[in-house]
Design a protein around this motif. Structure first.
Motif, PDB file in Angstrom:
ATOM      1  N   ARG A  86       0.830  -1.216   0.000  1.00 11.82           N
ATOM      2  CA  ARG A  86       0.000   0.000   0.000  1.00 11.82           C
ATOM      3  C   ARG A  86       0.862   1.262   0.000  1.00 11.82           C
ATOM      4  O   ARG A  86       0.575   2.226  -0.704  1.00 11.82           O
ATOM      5  N   ARG A  87       1.951   1.255   0.782  1.00 13.29           N
ATOM      6  CA  ARG A  87       2.848   2.411   0.830  1.00 13.29           C
ATOM      7  C   ARG A  87       3.420   2.684  -0.554  1.00 13.29           C
ATOM      8  O   ARG A  87       3.403   3.814  -1.041  1.00 13.29           O
ATOM      9  N   LYS A  88       3.906   1.631  -1.212  1.00 15.67           N
ATOM     10  CA  LYS A  88       4.474   1.794  -2.545  1.00 15.67           C
ATOM     11  C   LYS A  88       3.408   2.192  -3.562  1.00 15.67           C
ATOM     12  O   LYS A  88       3.680   2.986  -4.464  1.00 15.67           O
ATOM     13  N   ASP A  89       2.222   1.628  -3.416  1.00 14.39           N
ATOM     14  CA  ASP A  89       1.125   1.966  -4.323  1.00 14.39           C
ATOM     15  C   ASP A  89       0.842   3.463  -4.287  1.00 14.39           C
ATOM     16  O   ASP A  89       0.560   4.073  -5.311  1.00 14.39           O
ATOM     17  N   LEU A  90       0.937   4.065  -3.109  1.00 15.34           N
ATOM     18  CA  LEU A  90       0.679   5.494  -2.965  1.00 15.34           C
ATOM     19  C   LEU A  90       1.924   6.345  -3.225  1.00 15.34           C
ATOM     20  O   LEU A  90       1.844   7.577  -3.229  1.00 15.34           O
ATOM     21  N   TYR A  92       4.733   6.544  -1.370  1.00 11.76           N
ATOM     22  CA  TYR A  92       5.406   7.068  -0.181  1.00 11.76           C
ATOM     23  C   TYR A  92       6.703   6.305   0.070  1.00 11.76           C
ATOM     24  O   TYR A  92       6.755   5.087  -0.107  1.00 11.76           O
ATOM     25  N   SER A  93       7.721   7.001   0.524  1.00 11.70           N
ATOM     26  CA  SER A  93       8.955   6.352   0.954  1.00 11.70           C
ATOM     27  C   SER A  93       8.757   5.830   2.371  1.00 11.70           C
ATOM     28  O   SER A  93       7.810   6.218   3.074  1.00 11.70           O
ATOM     29  N   GLN A  94       9.677   4.979   2.789  1.00 10.39           N
ATOM     30  CA  GLN A  94       9.638   4.515   4.176  1.00 10.39           C
ATOM     31  C   GLN A  94       9.831   5.703   5.122  1.00 10.39           C
ATOM     32  O   GLN A  94       9.203   5.762   6.174  1.00 10.39           O
ATOM     33  N   GLN A  95      10.663   6.655   4.714  1.00  3.79           N
ATOM     34  CA  GLN A  95      10.911   7.828   5.557  1.00  3.79           C
ATOM     35  C   GLN A  95       9.644   8.666   5.711  1.00  3.79           C
ATOM     36  O   GLN A  95       9.346   9.152   6.798  1.00  3.79           O
ATOM     37  N   ALA A  96       8.873   8.844   4.624  1.00  3.11           N
ATOM     38  CA  ALA A  96       7.640   9.627   4.703  1.00  3.11           C
ATOM     39  C   ALA A  96       6.643   8.980   5.663  1.00  3.11           C
ATOM     40  O   ALA A  96       6.010   9.674   6.471  1.00  3.11           O
ATOM     41  N   LEU A  97       6.518   7.658   5.583  1.00  2.00           N
ATOM     42  CA  LEU A  97       5.616   6.956   6.497  1.00  2.00           C
ATOM     43  C   LEU A  97       6.129   7.067   7.925  1.00  2.00           C
ATOM     44  O   LEU A  97       5.351   7.332   8.855  1.00  2.00           O
ATOM     45  N   ALA A  98       7.431   6.894   8.096  1.00  2.32           N
ATOM     46  CA  ALA A  98       8.024   6.999   9.433  1.00  2.32           C
ATOM     47  C   ALA A  98       7.766   8.375  10.031  1.00  2.32           C
ATOM     48  O   ALA A  98       7.373   8.490  11.202  1.00  2.32           O
ATOM     49  N   THR A 125      11.275   5.920  13.184  1.00  5.73           N
ATOM     50  CA  THR A 125      12.429   5.953  12.290  1.00  5.73           C
ATOM     51  C   THR A 125      12.097   5.101  11.069  1.00  5.73           C
ATOM     52  O   THR A 125      11.235   4.204  11.147  1.00  5.73           O
ATOM     53  N   PHE A 126      12.805   5.362   9.956  1.00  2.00           N
ATOM     54  CA  PHE A 126      12.530   4.539   8.784  1.00  2.00           C
ATOM     55  C   PHE A 126      12.949   3.089   9.033  1.00  2.00           C
ATOM     56  O   PHE A 126      12.383   2.162   8.461  1.00  2.00           O
ATOM     57  N   GLN A 127      13.925   2.892   9.949  1.00  2.32           N
ATOM     58  CA  GLN A 127      14.324   1.525  10.283  1.00  2.32           C
ATOM     59  C   GLN A 127      13.178   0.753  10.938  1.00  2.32           C
ATOM     60  O   GLN A 127      13.011  -0.444  10.699  1.00  2.32           O
ATOM     61  N   GLN A 128      12.383   1.458  11.751  1.00  2.00           N
ATOM     62  CA  GLN A 128      11.232   0.801  12.375  1.00  2.00           C
ATOM     63  C   GLN A 128      10.214   0.407  11.307  1.00  2.00           C
ATOM     64  O   GLN A 128       9.649  -0.685  11.358  1.00  2.00           O
ATOM     65  N   VAL A 129       9.997   1.278  10.325  1.00  2.90           N
ATOM     66  CA  VAL A 129       9.083   0.944   9.223  1.00  2.90           C
ATOM     67  C   VAL A 129       9.625  -0.269   8.473  1.00  2.90           C
ATOM     68  O   VAL A 129       8.857  -1.177   8.121  1.00  2.90           O
ATOM     69  N   GLN A 130      10.938  -0.328   8.247  1.00  5.17           N
ATOM     70  CA  GLN A 130      11.541  -1.499   7.604  1.00  5.17           C
ATOM     71  C   GLN A 130      11.247  -2.770   8.393  1.00  5.17           C
ATOM     72  O   GLN A 130      10.920  -3.806   7.817  1.00  5.17           O
ATOM     73  N   LYS A 131      11.357  -2.686   9.703  1.00  9.86           N
ATOM     74  CA  LYS A 131      11.093  -3.850  10.548  1.00  9.86           C
ATOM     75  C   LYS A 131       9.621  -4.242  10.495  1.00  9.86           C
ATOM     76  O   LYS A 131       9.291  -5.427  10.485  1.00  9.86           O
ATOM     77  N   TYR A 132       8.724  -3.256  10.471  1.00  9.64           N
ATOM     78  CA  TYR A 132       7.300  -3.558  10.309  1.00  9.64           C
ATOM     79  C   TYR A 132       7.064  -4.278   8.985  1.00  9.64           C
ATOM     80  O   TYR A 132       6.371  -5.290   8.921  1.00  9.64           O
ATOM     81  N   GLU A 133       7.624  -3.714   7.909  1.00  6.07           N
ATOM     82  CA  GLU A 133       7.384  -4.277   6.581  1.00  6.07           C
ATOM     83  C   GLU A 133       7.988  -5.665   6.432  1.00  6.07           C
ATOM     84  O   GLU A 133       7.468  -6.489   5.697  1.00  6.07           O
ATOM     85  N   THR A 191      -1.353   4.083  10.814  1.00 12.98           N
ATOM     86  CA  THR A 191      -0.873   3.747   9.473  1.00 12.98           C
ATOM     87  C   THR A 191      -2.031   3.704   8.486  1.00 12.98           C
ATOM     88  O   THR A 191      -1.947   4.257   7.381  1.00 12.98           O
ATOM     89  N   ALA A 192      -3.105   3.053   8.875  1.00 10.27           N
ATOM     90  CA  ALA A 192      -4.280   2.976   8.007  1.00 10.27           C
ATOM     91  C   ALA A 192      -4.846   4.362   7.718  1.00 10.27           C
ATOM     92  O   ALA A 192      -5.235   4.653   6.583  1.00 10.27           O
ATOM     93  N   MET A 193      -4.858   5.220   8.721  1.00 12.49           N
ATOM     94  CA  MET A 193      -5.356   6.583   8.515  1.00 12.49           C
ATOM     95  C   MET A 193      -4.454   7.331   7.523  1.00 12.49           C
ATOM     96  O   MET A 193      -4.938   7.977   6.602  1.00 12.49           O
ATOM     97  N   PHE A 194      -3.135   7.254   7.713  1.00 16.48           N
ATOM     98  CA  PHE A 194      -2.192   7.944   6.835  1.00 16.48           C
ATOM     99  C   PHE A 194      -2.283   7.422   5.411  1.00 16.48           C
ATOM    100  O   PHE A 194      -2.235   8.194   4.445  1.00 16.48           O
ATOM    101  N   LEU A 195      -2.425   6.102   5.259  1.00 15.74           N
ATOM    102  CA  LEU A 195      -2.477   5.492   3.930  1.00 15.74           C
ATOM    103  C   LEU A 195      -3.895   5.444   3.363  1.00 15.74           C
ATOM    104  O   LEU A 195      -4.102   4.876   2.293  1.00 15.74           O
TER     105      LEU A 195
END
Length: 132
Positions: free
Chosen positions: A21-25, A27-33, A39-47, A61-65
């Motif tokens: 979903r992030r890529k579909d929209l 957004y970078s990992q940093q933008a979501l973070a 941190t973008f590292q936390q988003v990496q760990k989530y993904e 996350t659902a609200m942002f996306l």
């Protein structure tokens, strides 16, 4: 007794859907973070599924996306043991969507008006895949 460090399959699935979903929209990992105060590292760990997303972070996350929370769980096996064909397809699509260029390819493919041209493109992709 040592704790098992293997990510839970549900966490991996939710992470794949998040990445898709992030890529579909776009957004970078940093933008979501940044939007989630992480941190973008936390988003990496989530993904990657190595860290679980808390209920509050999943909601944020659902609200942002702009995505229903249920989206992240679509394709998981039904606990009732019903037909898993839809779950298998959803997992296959999540794997595809996470590949570099895949969202662009899918969007371009849907704009091709000619069914013959779409068939040729599929045939070309199959031929190229057979060469590797």
């Amino acid at each position: 007794m040592a704790e098992d460090k293997t990510p839970d399959p549900v966490d991996i699935h939710v992470g794949r859907r998040l990445r898709m979903r992030r890529k579909d929209l776009g957004y970078s990992q940093q933008a979501l973070a940044d939007a989630l105060g992480l941190t973008f590292q936390q988003v990496q760990k989530y993904e990657g599924g190595s860290n679980r997303i808390s209920a509050s972070k999943l909601h944020a996350t659902a609200m942002f996306l702009k995505t229903p929370i249920g989206f992240f769980f679509e394709g998981l096996d039904d606990p009732e043991g019903e037909d898993s064909t839809a779950a298998d397809l959803a997992n296959e699509m999540a794997d595809f969507w996470s590949l570099p260029g895949a969202p662009d390819l899918a969007r371009a493919f849907t704009t091709i008006q000619s069914t013959g041209m779409r068939k040729h493109l599929v045939d070309l992709a199959r031929a190229v895949a057979g060469e590797e």
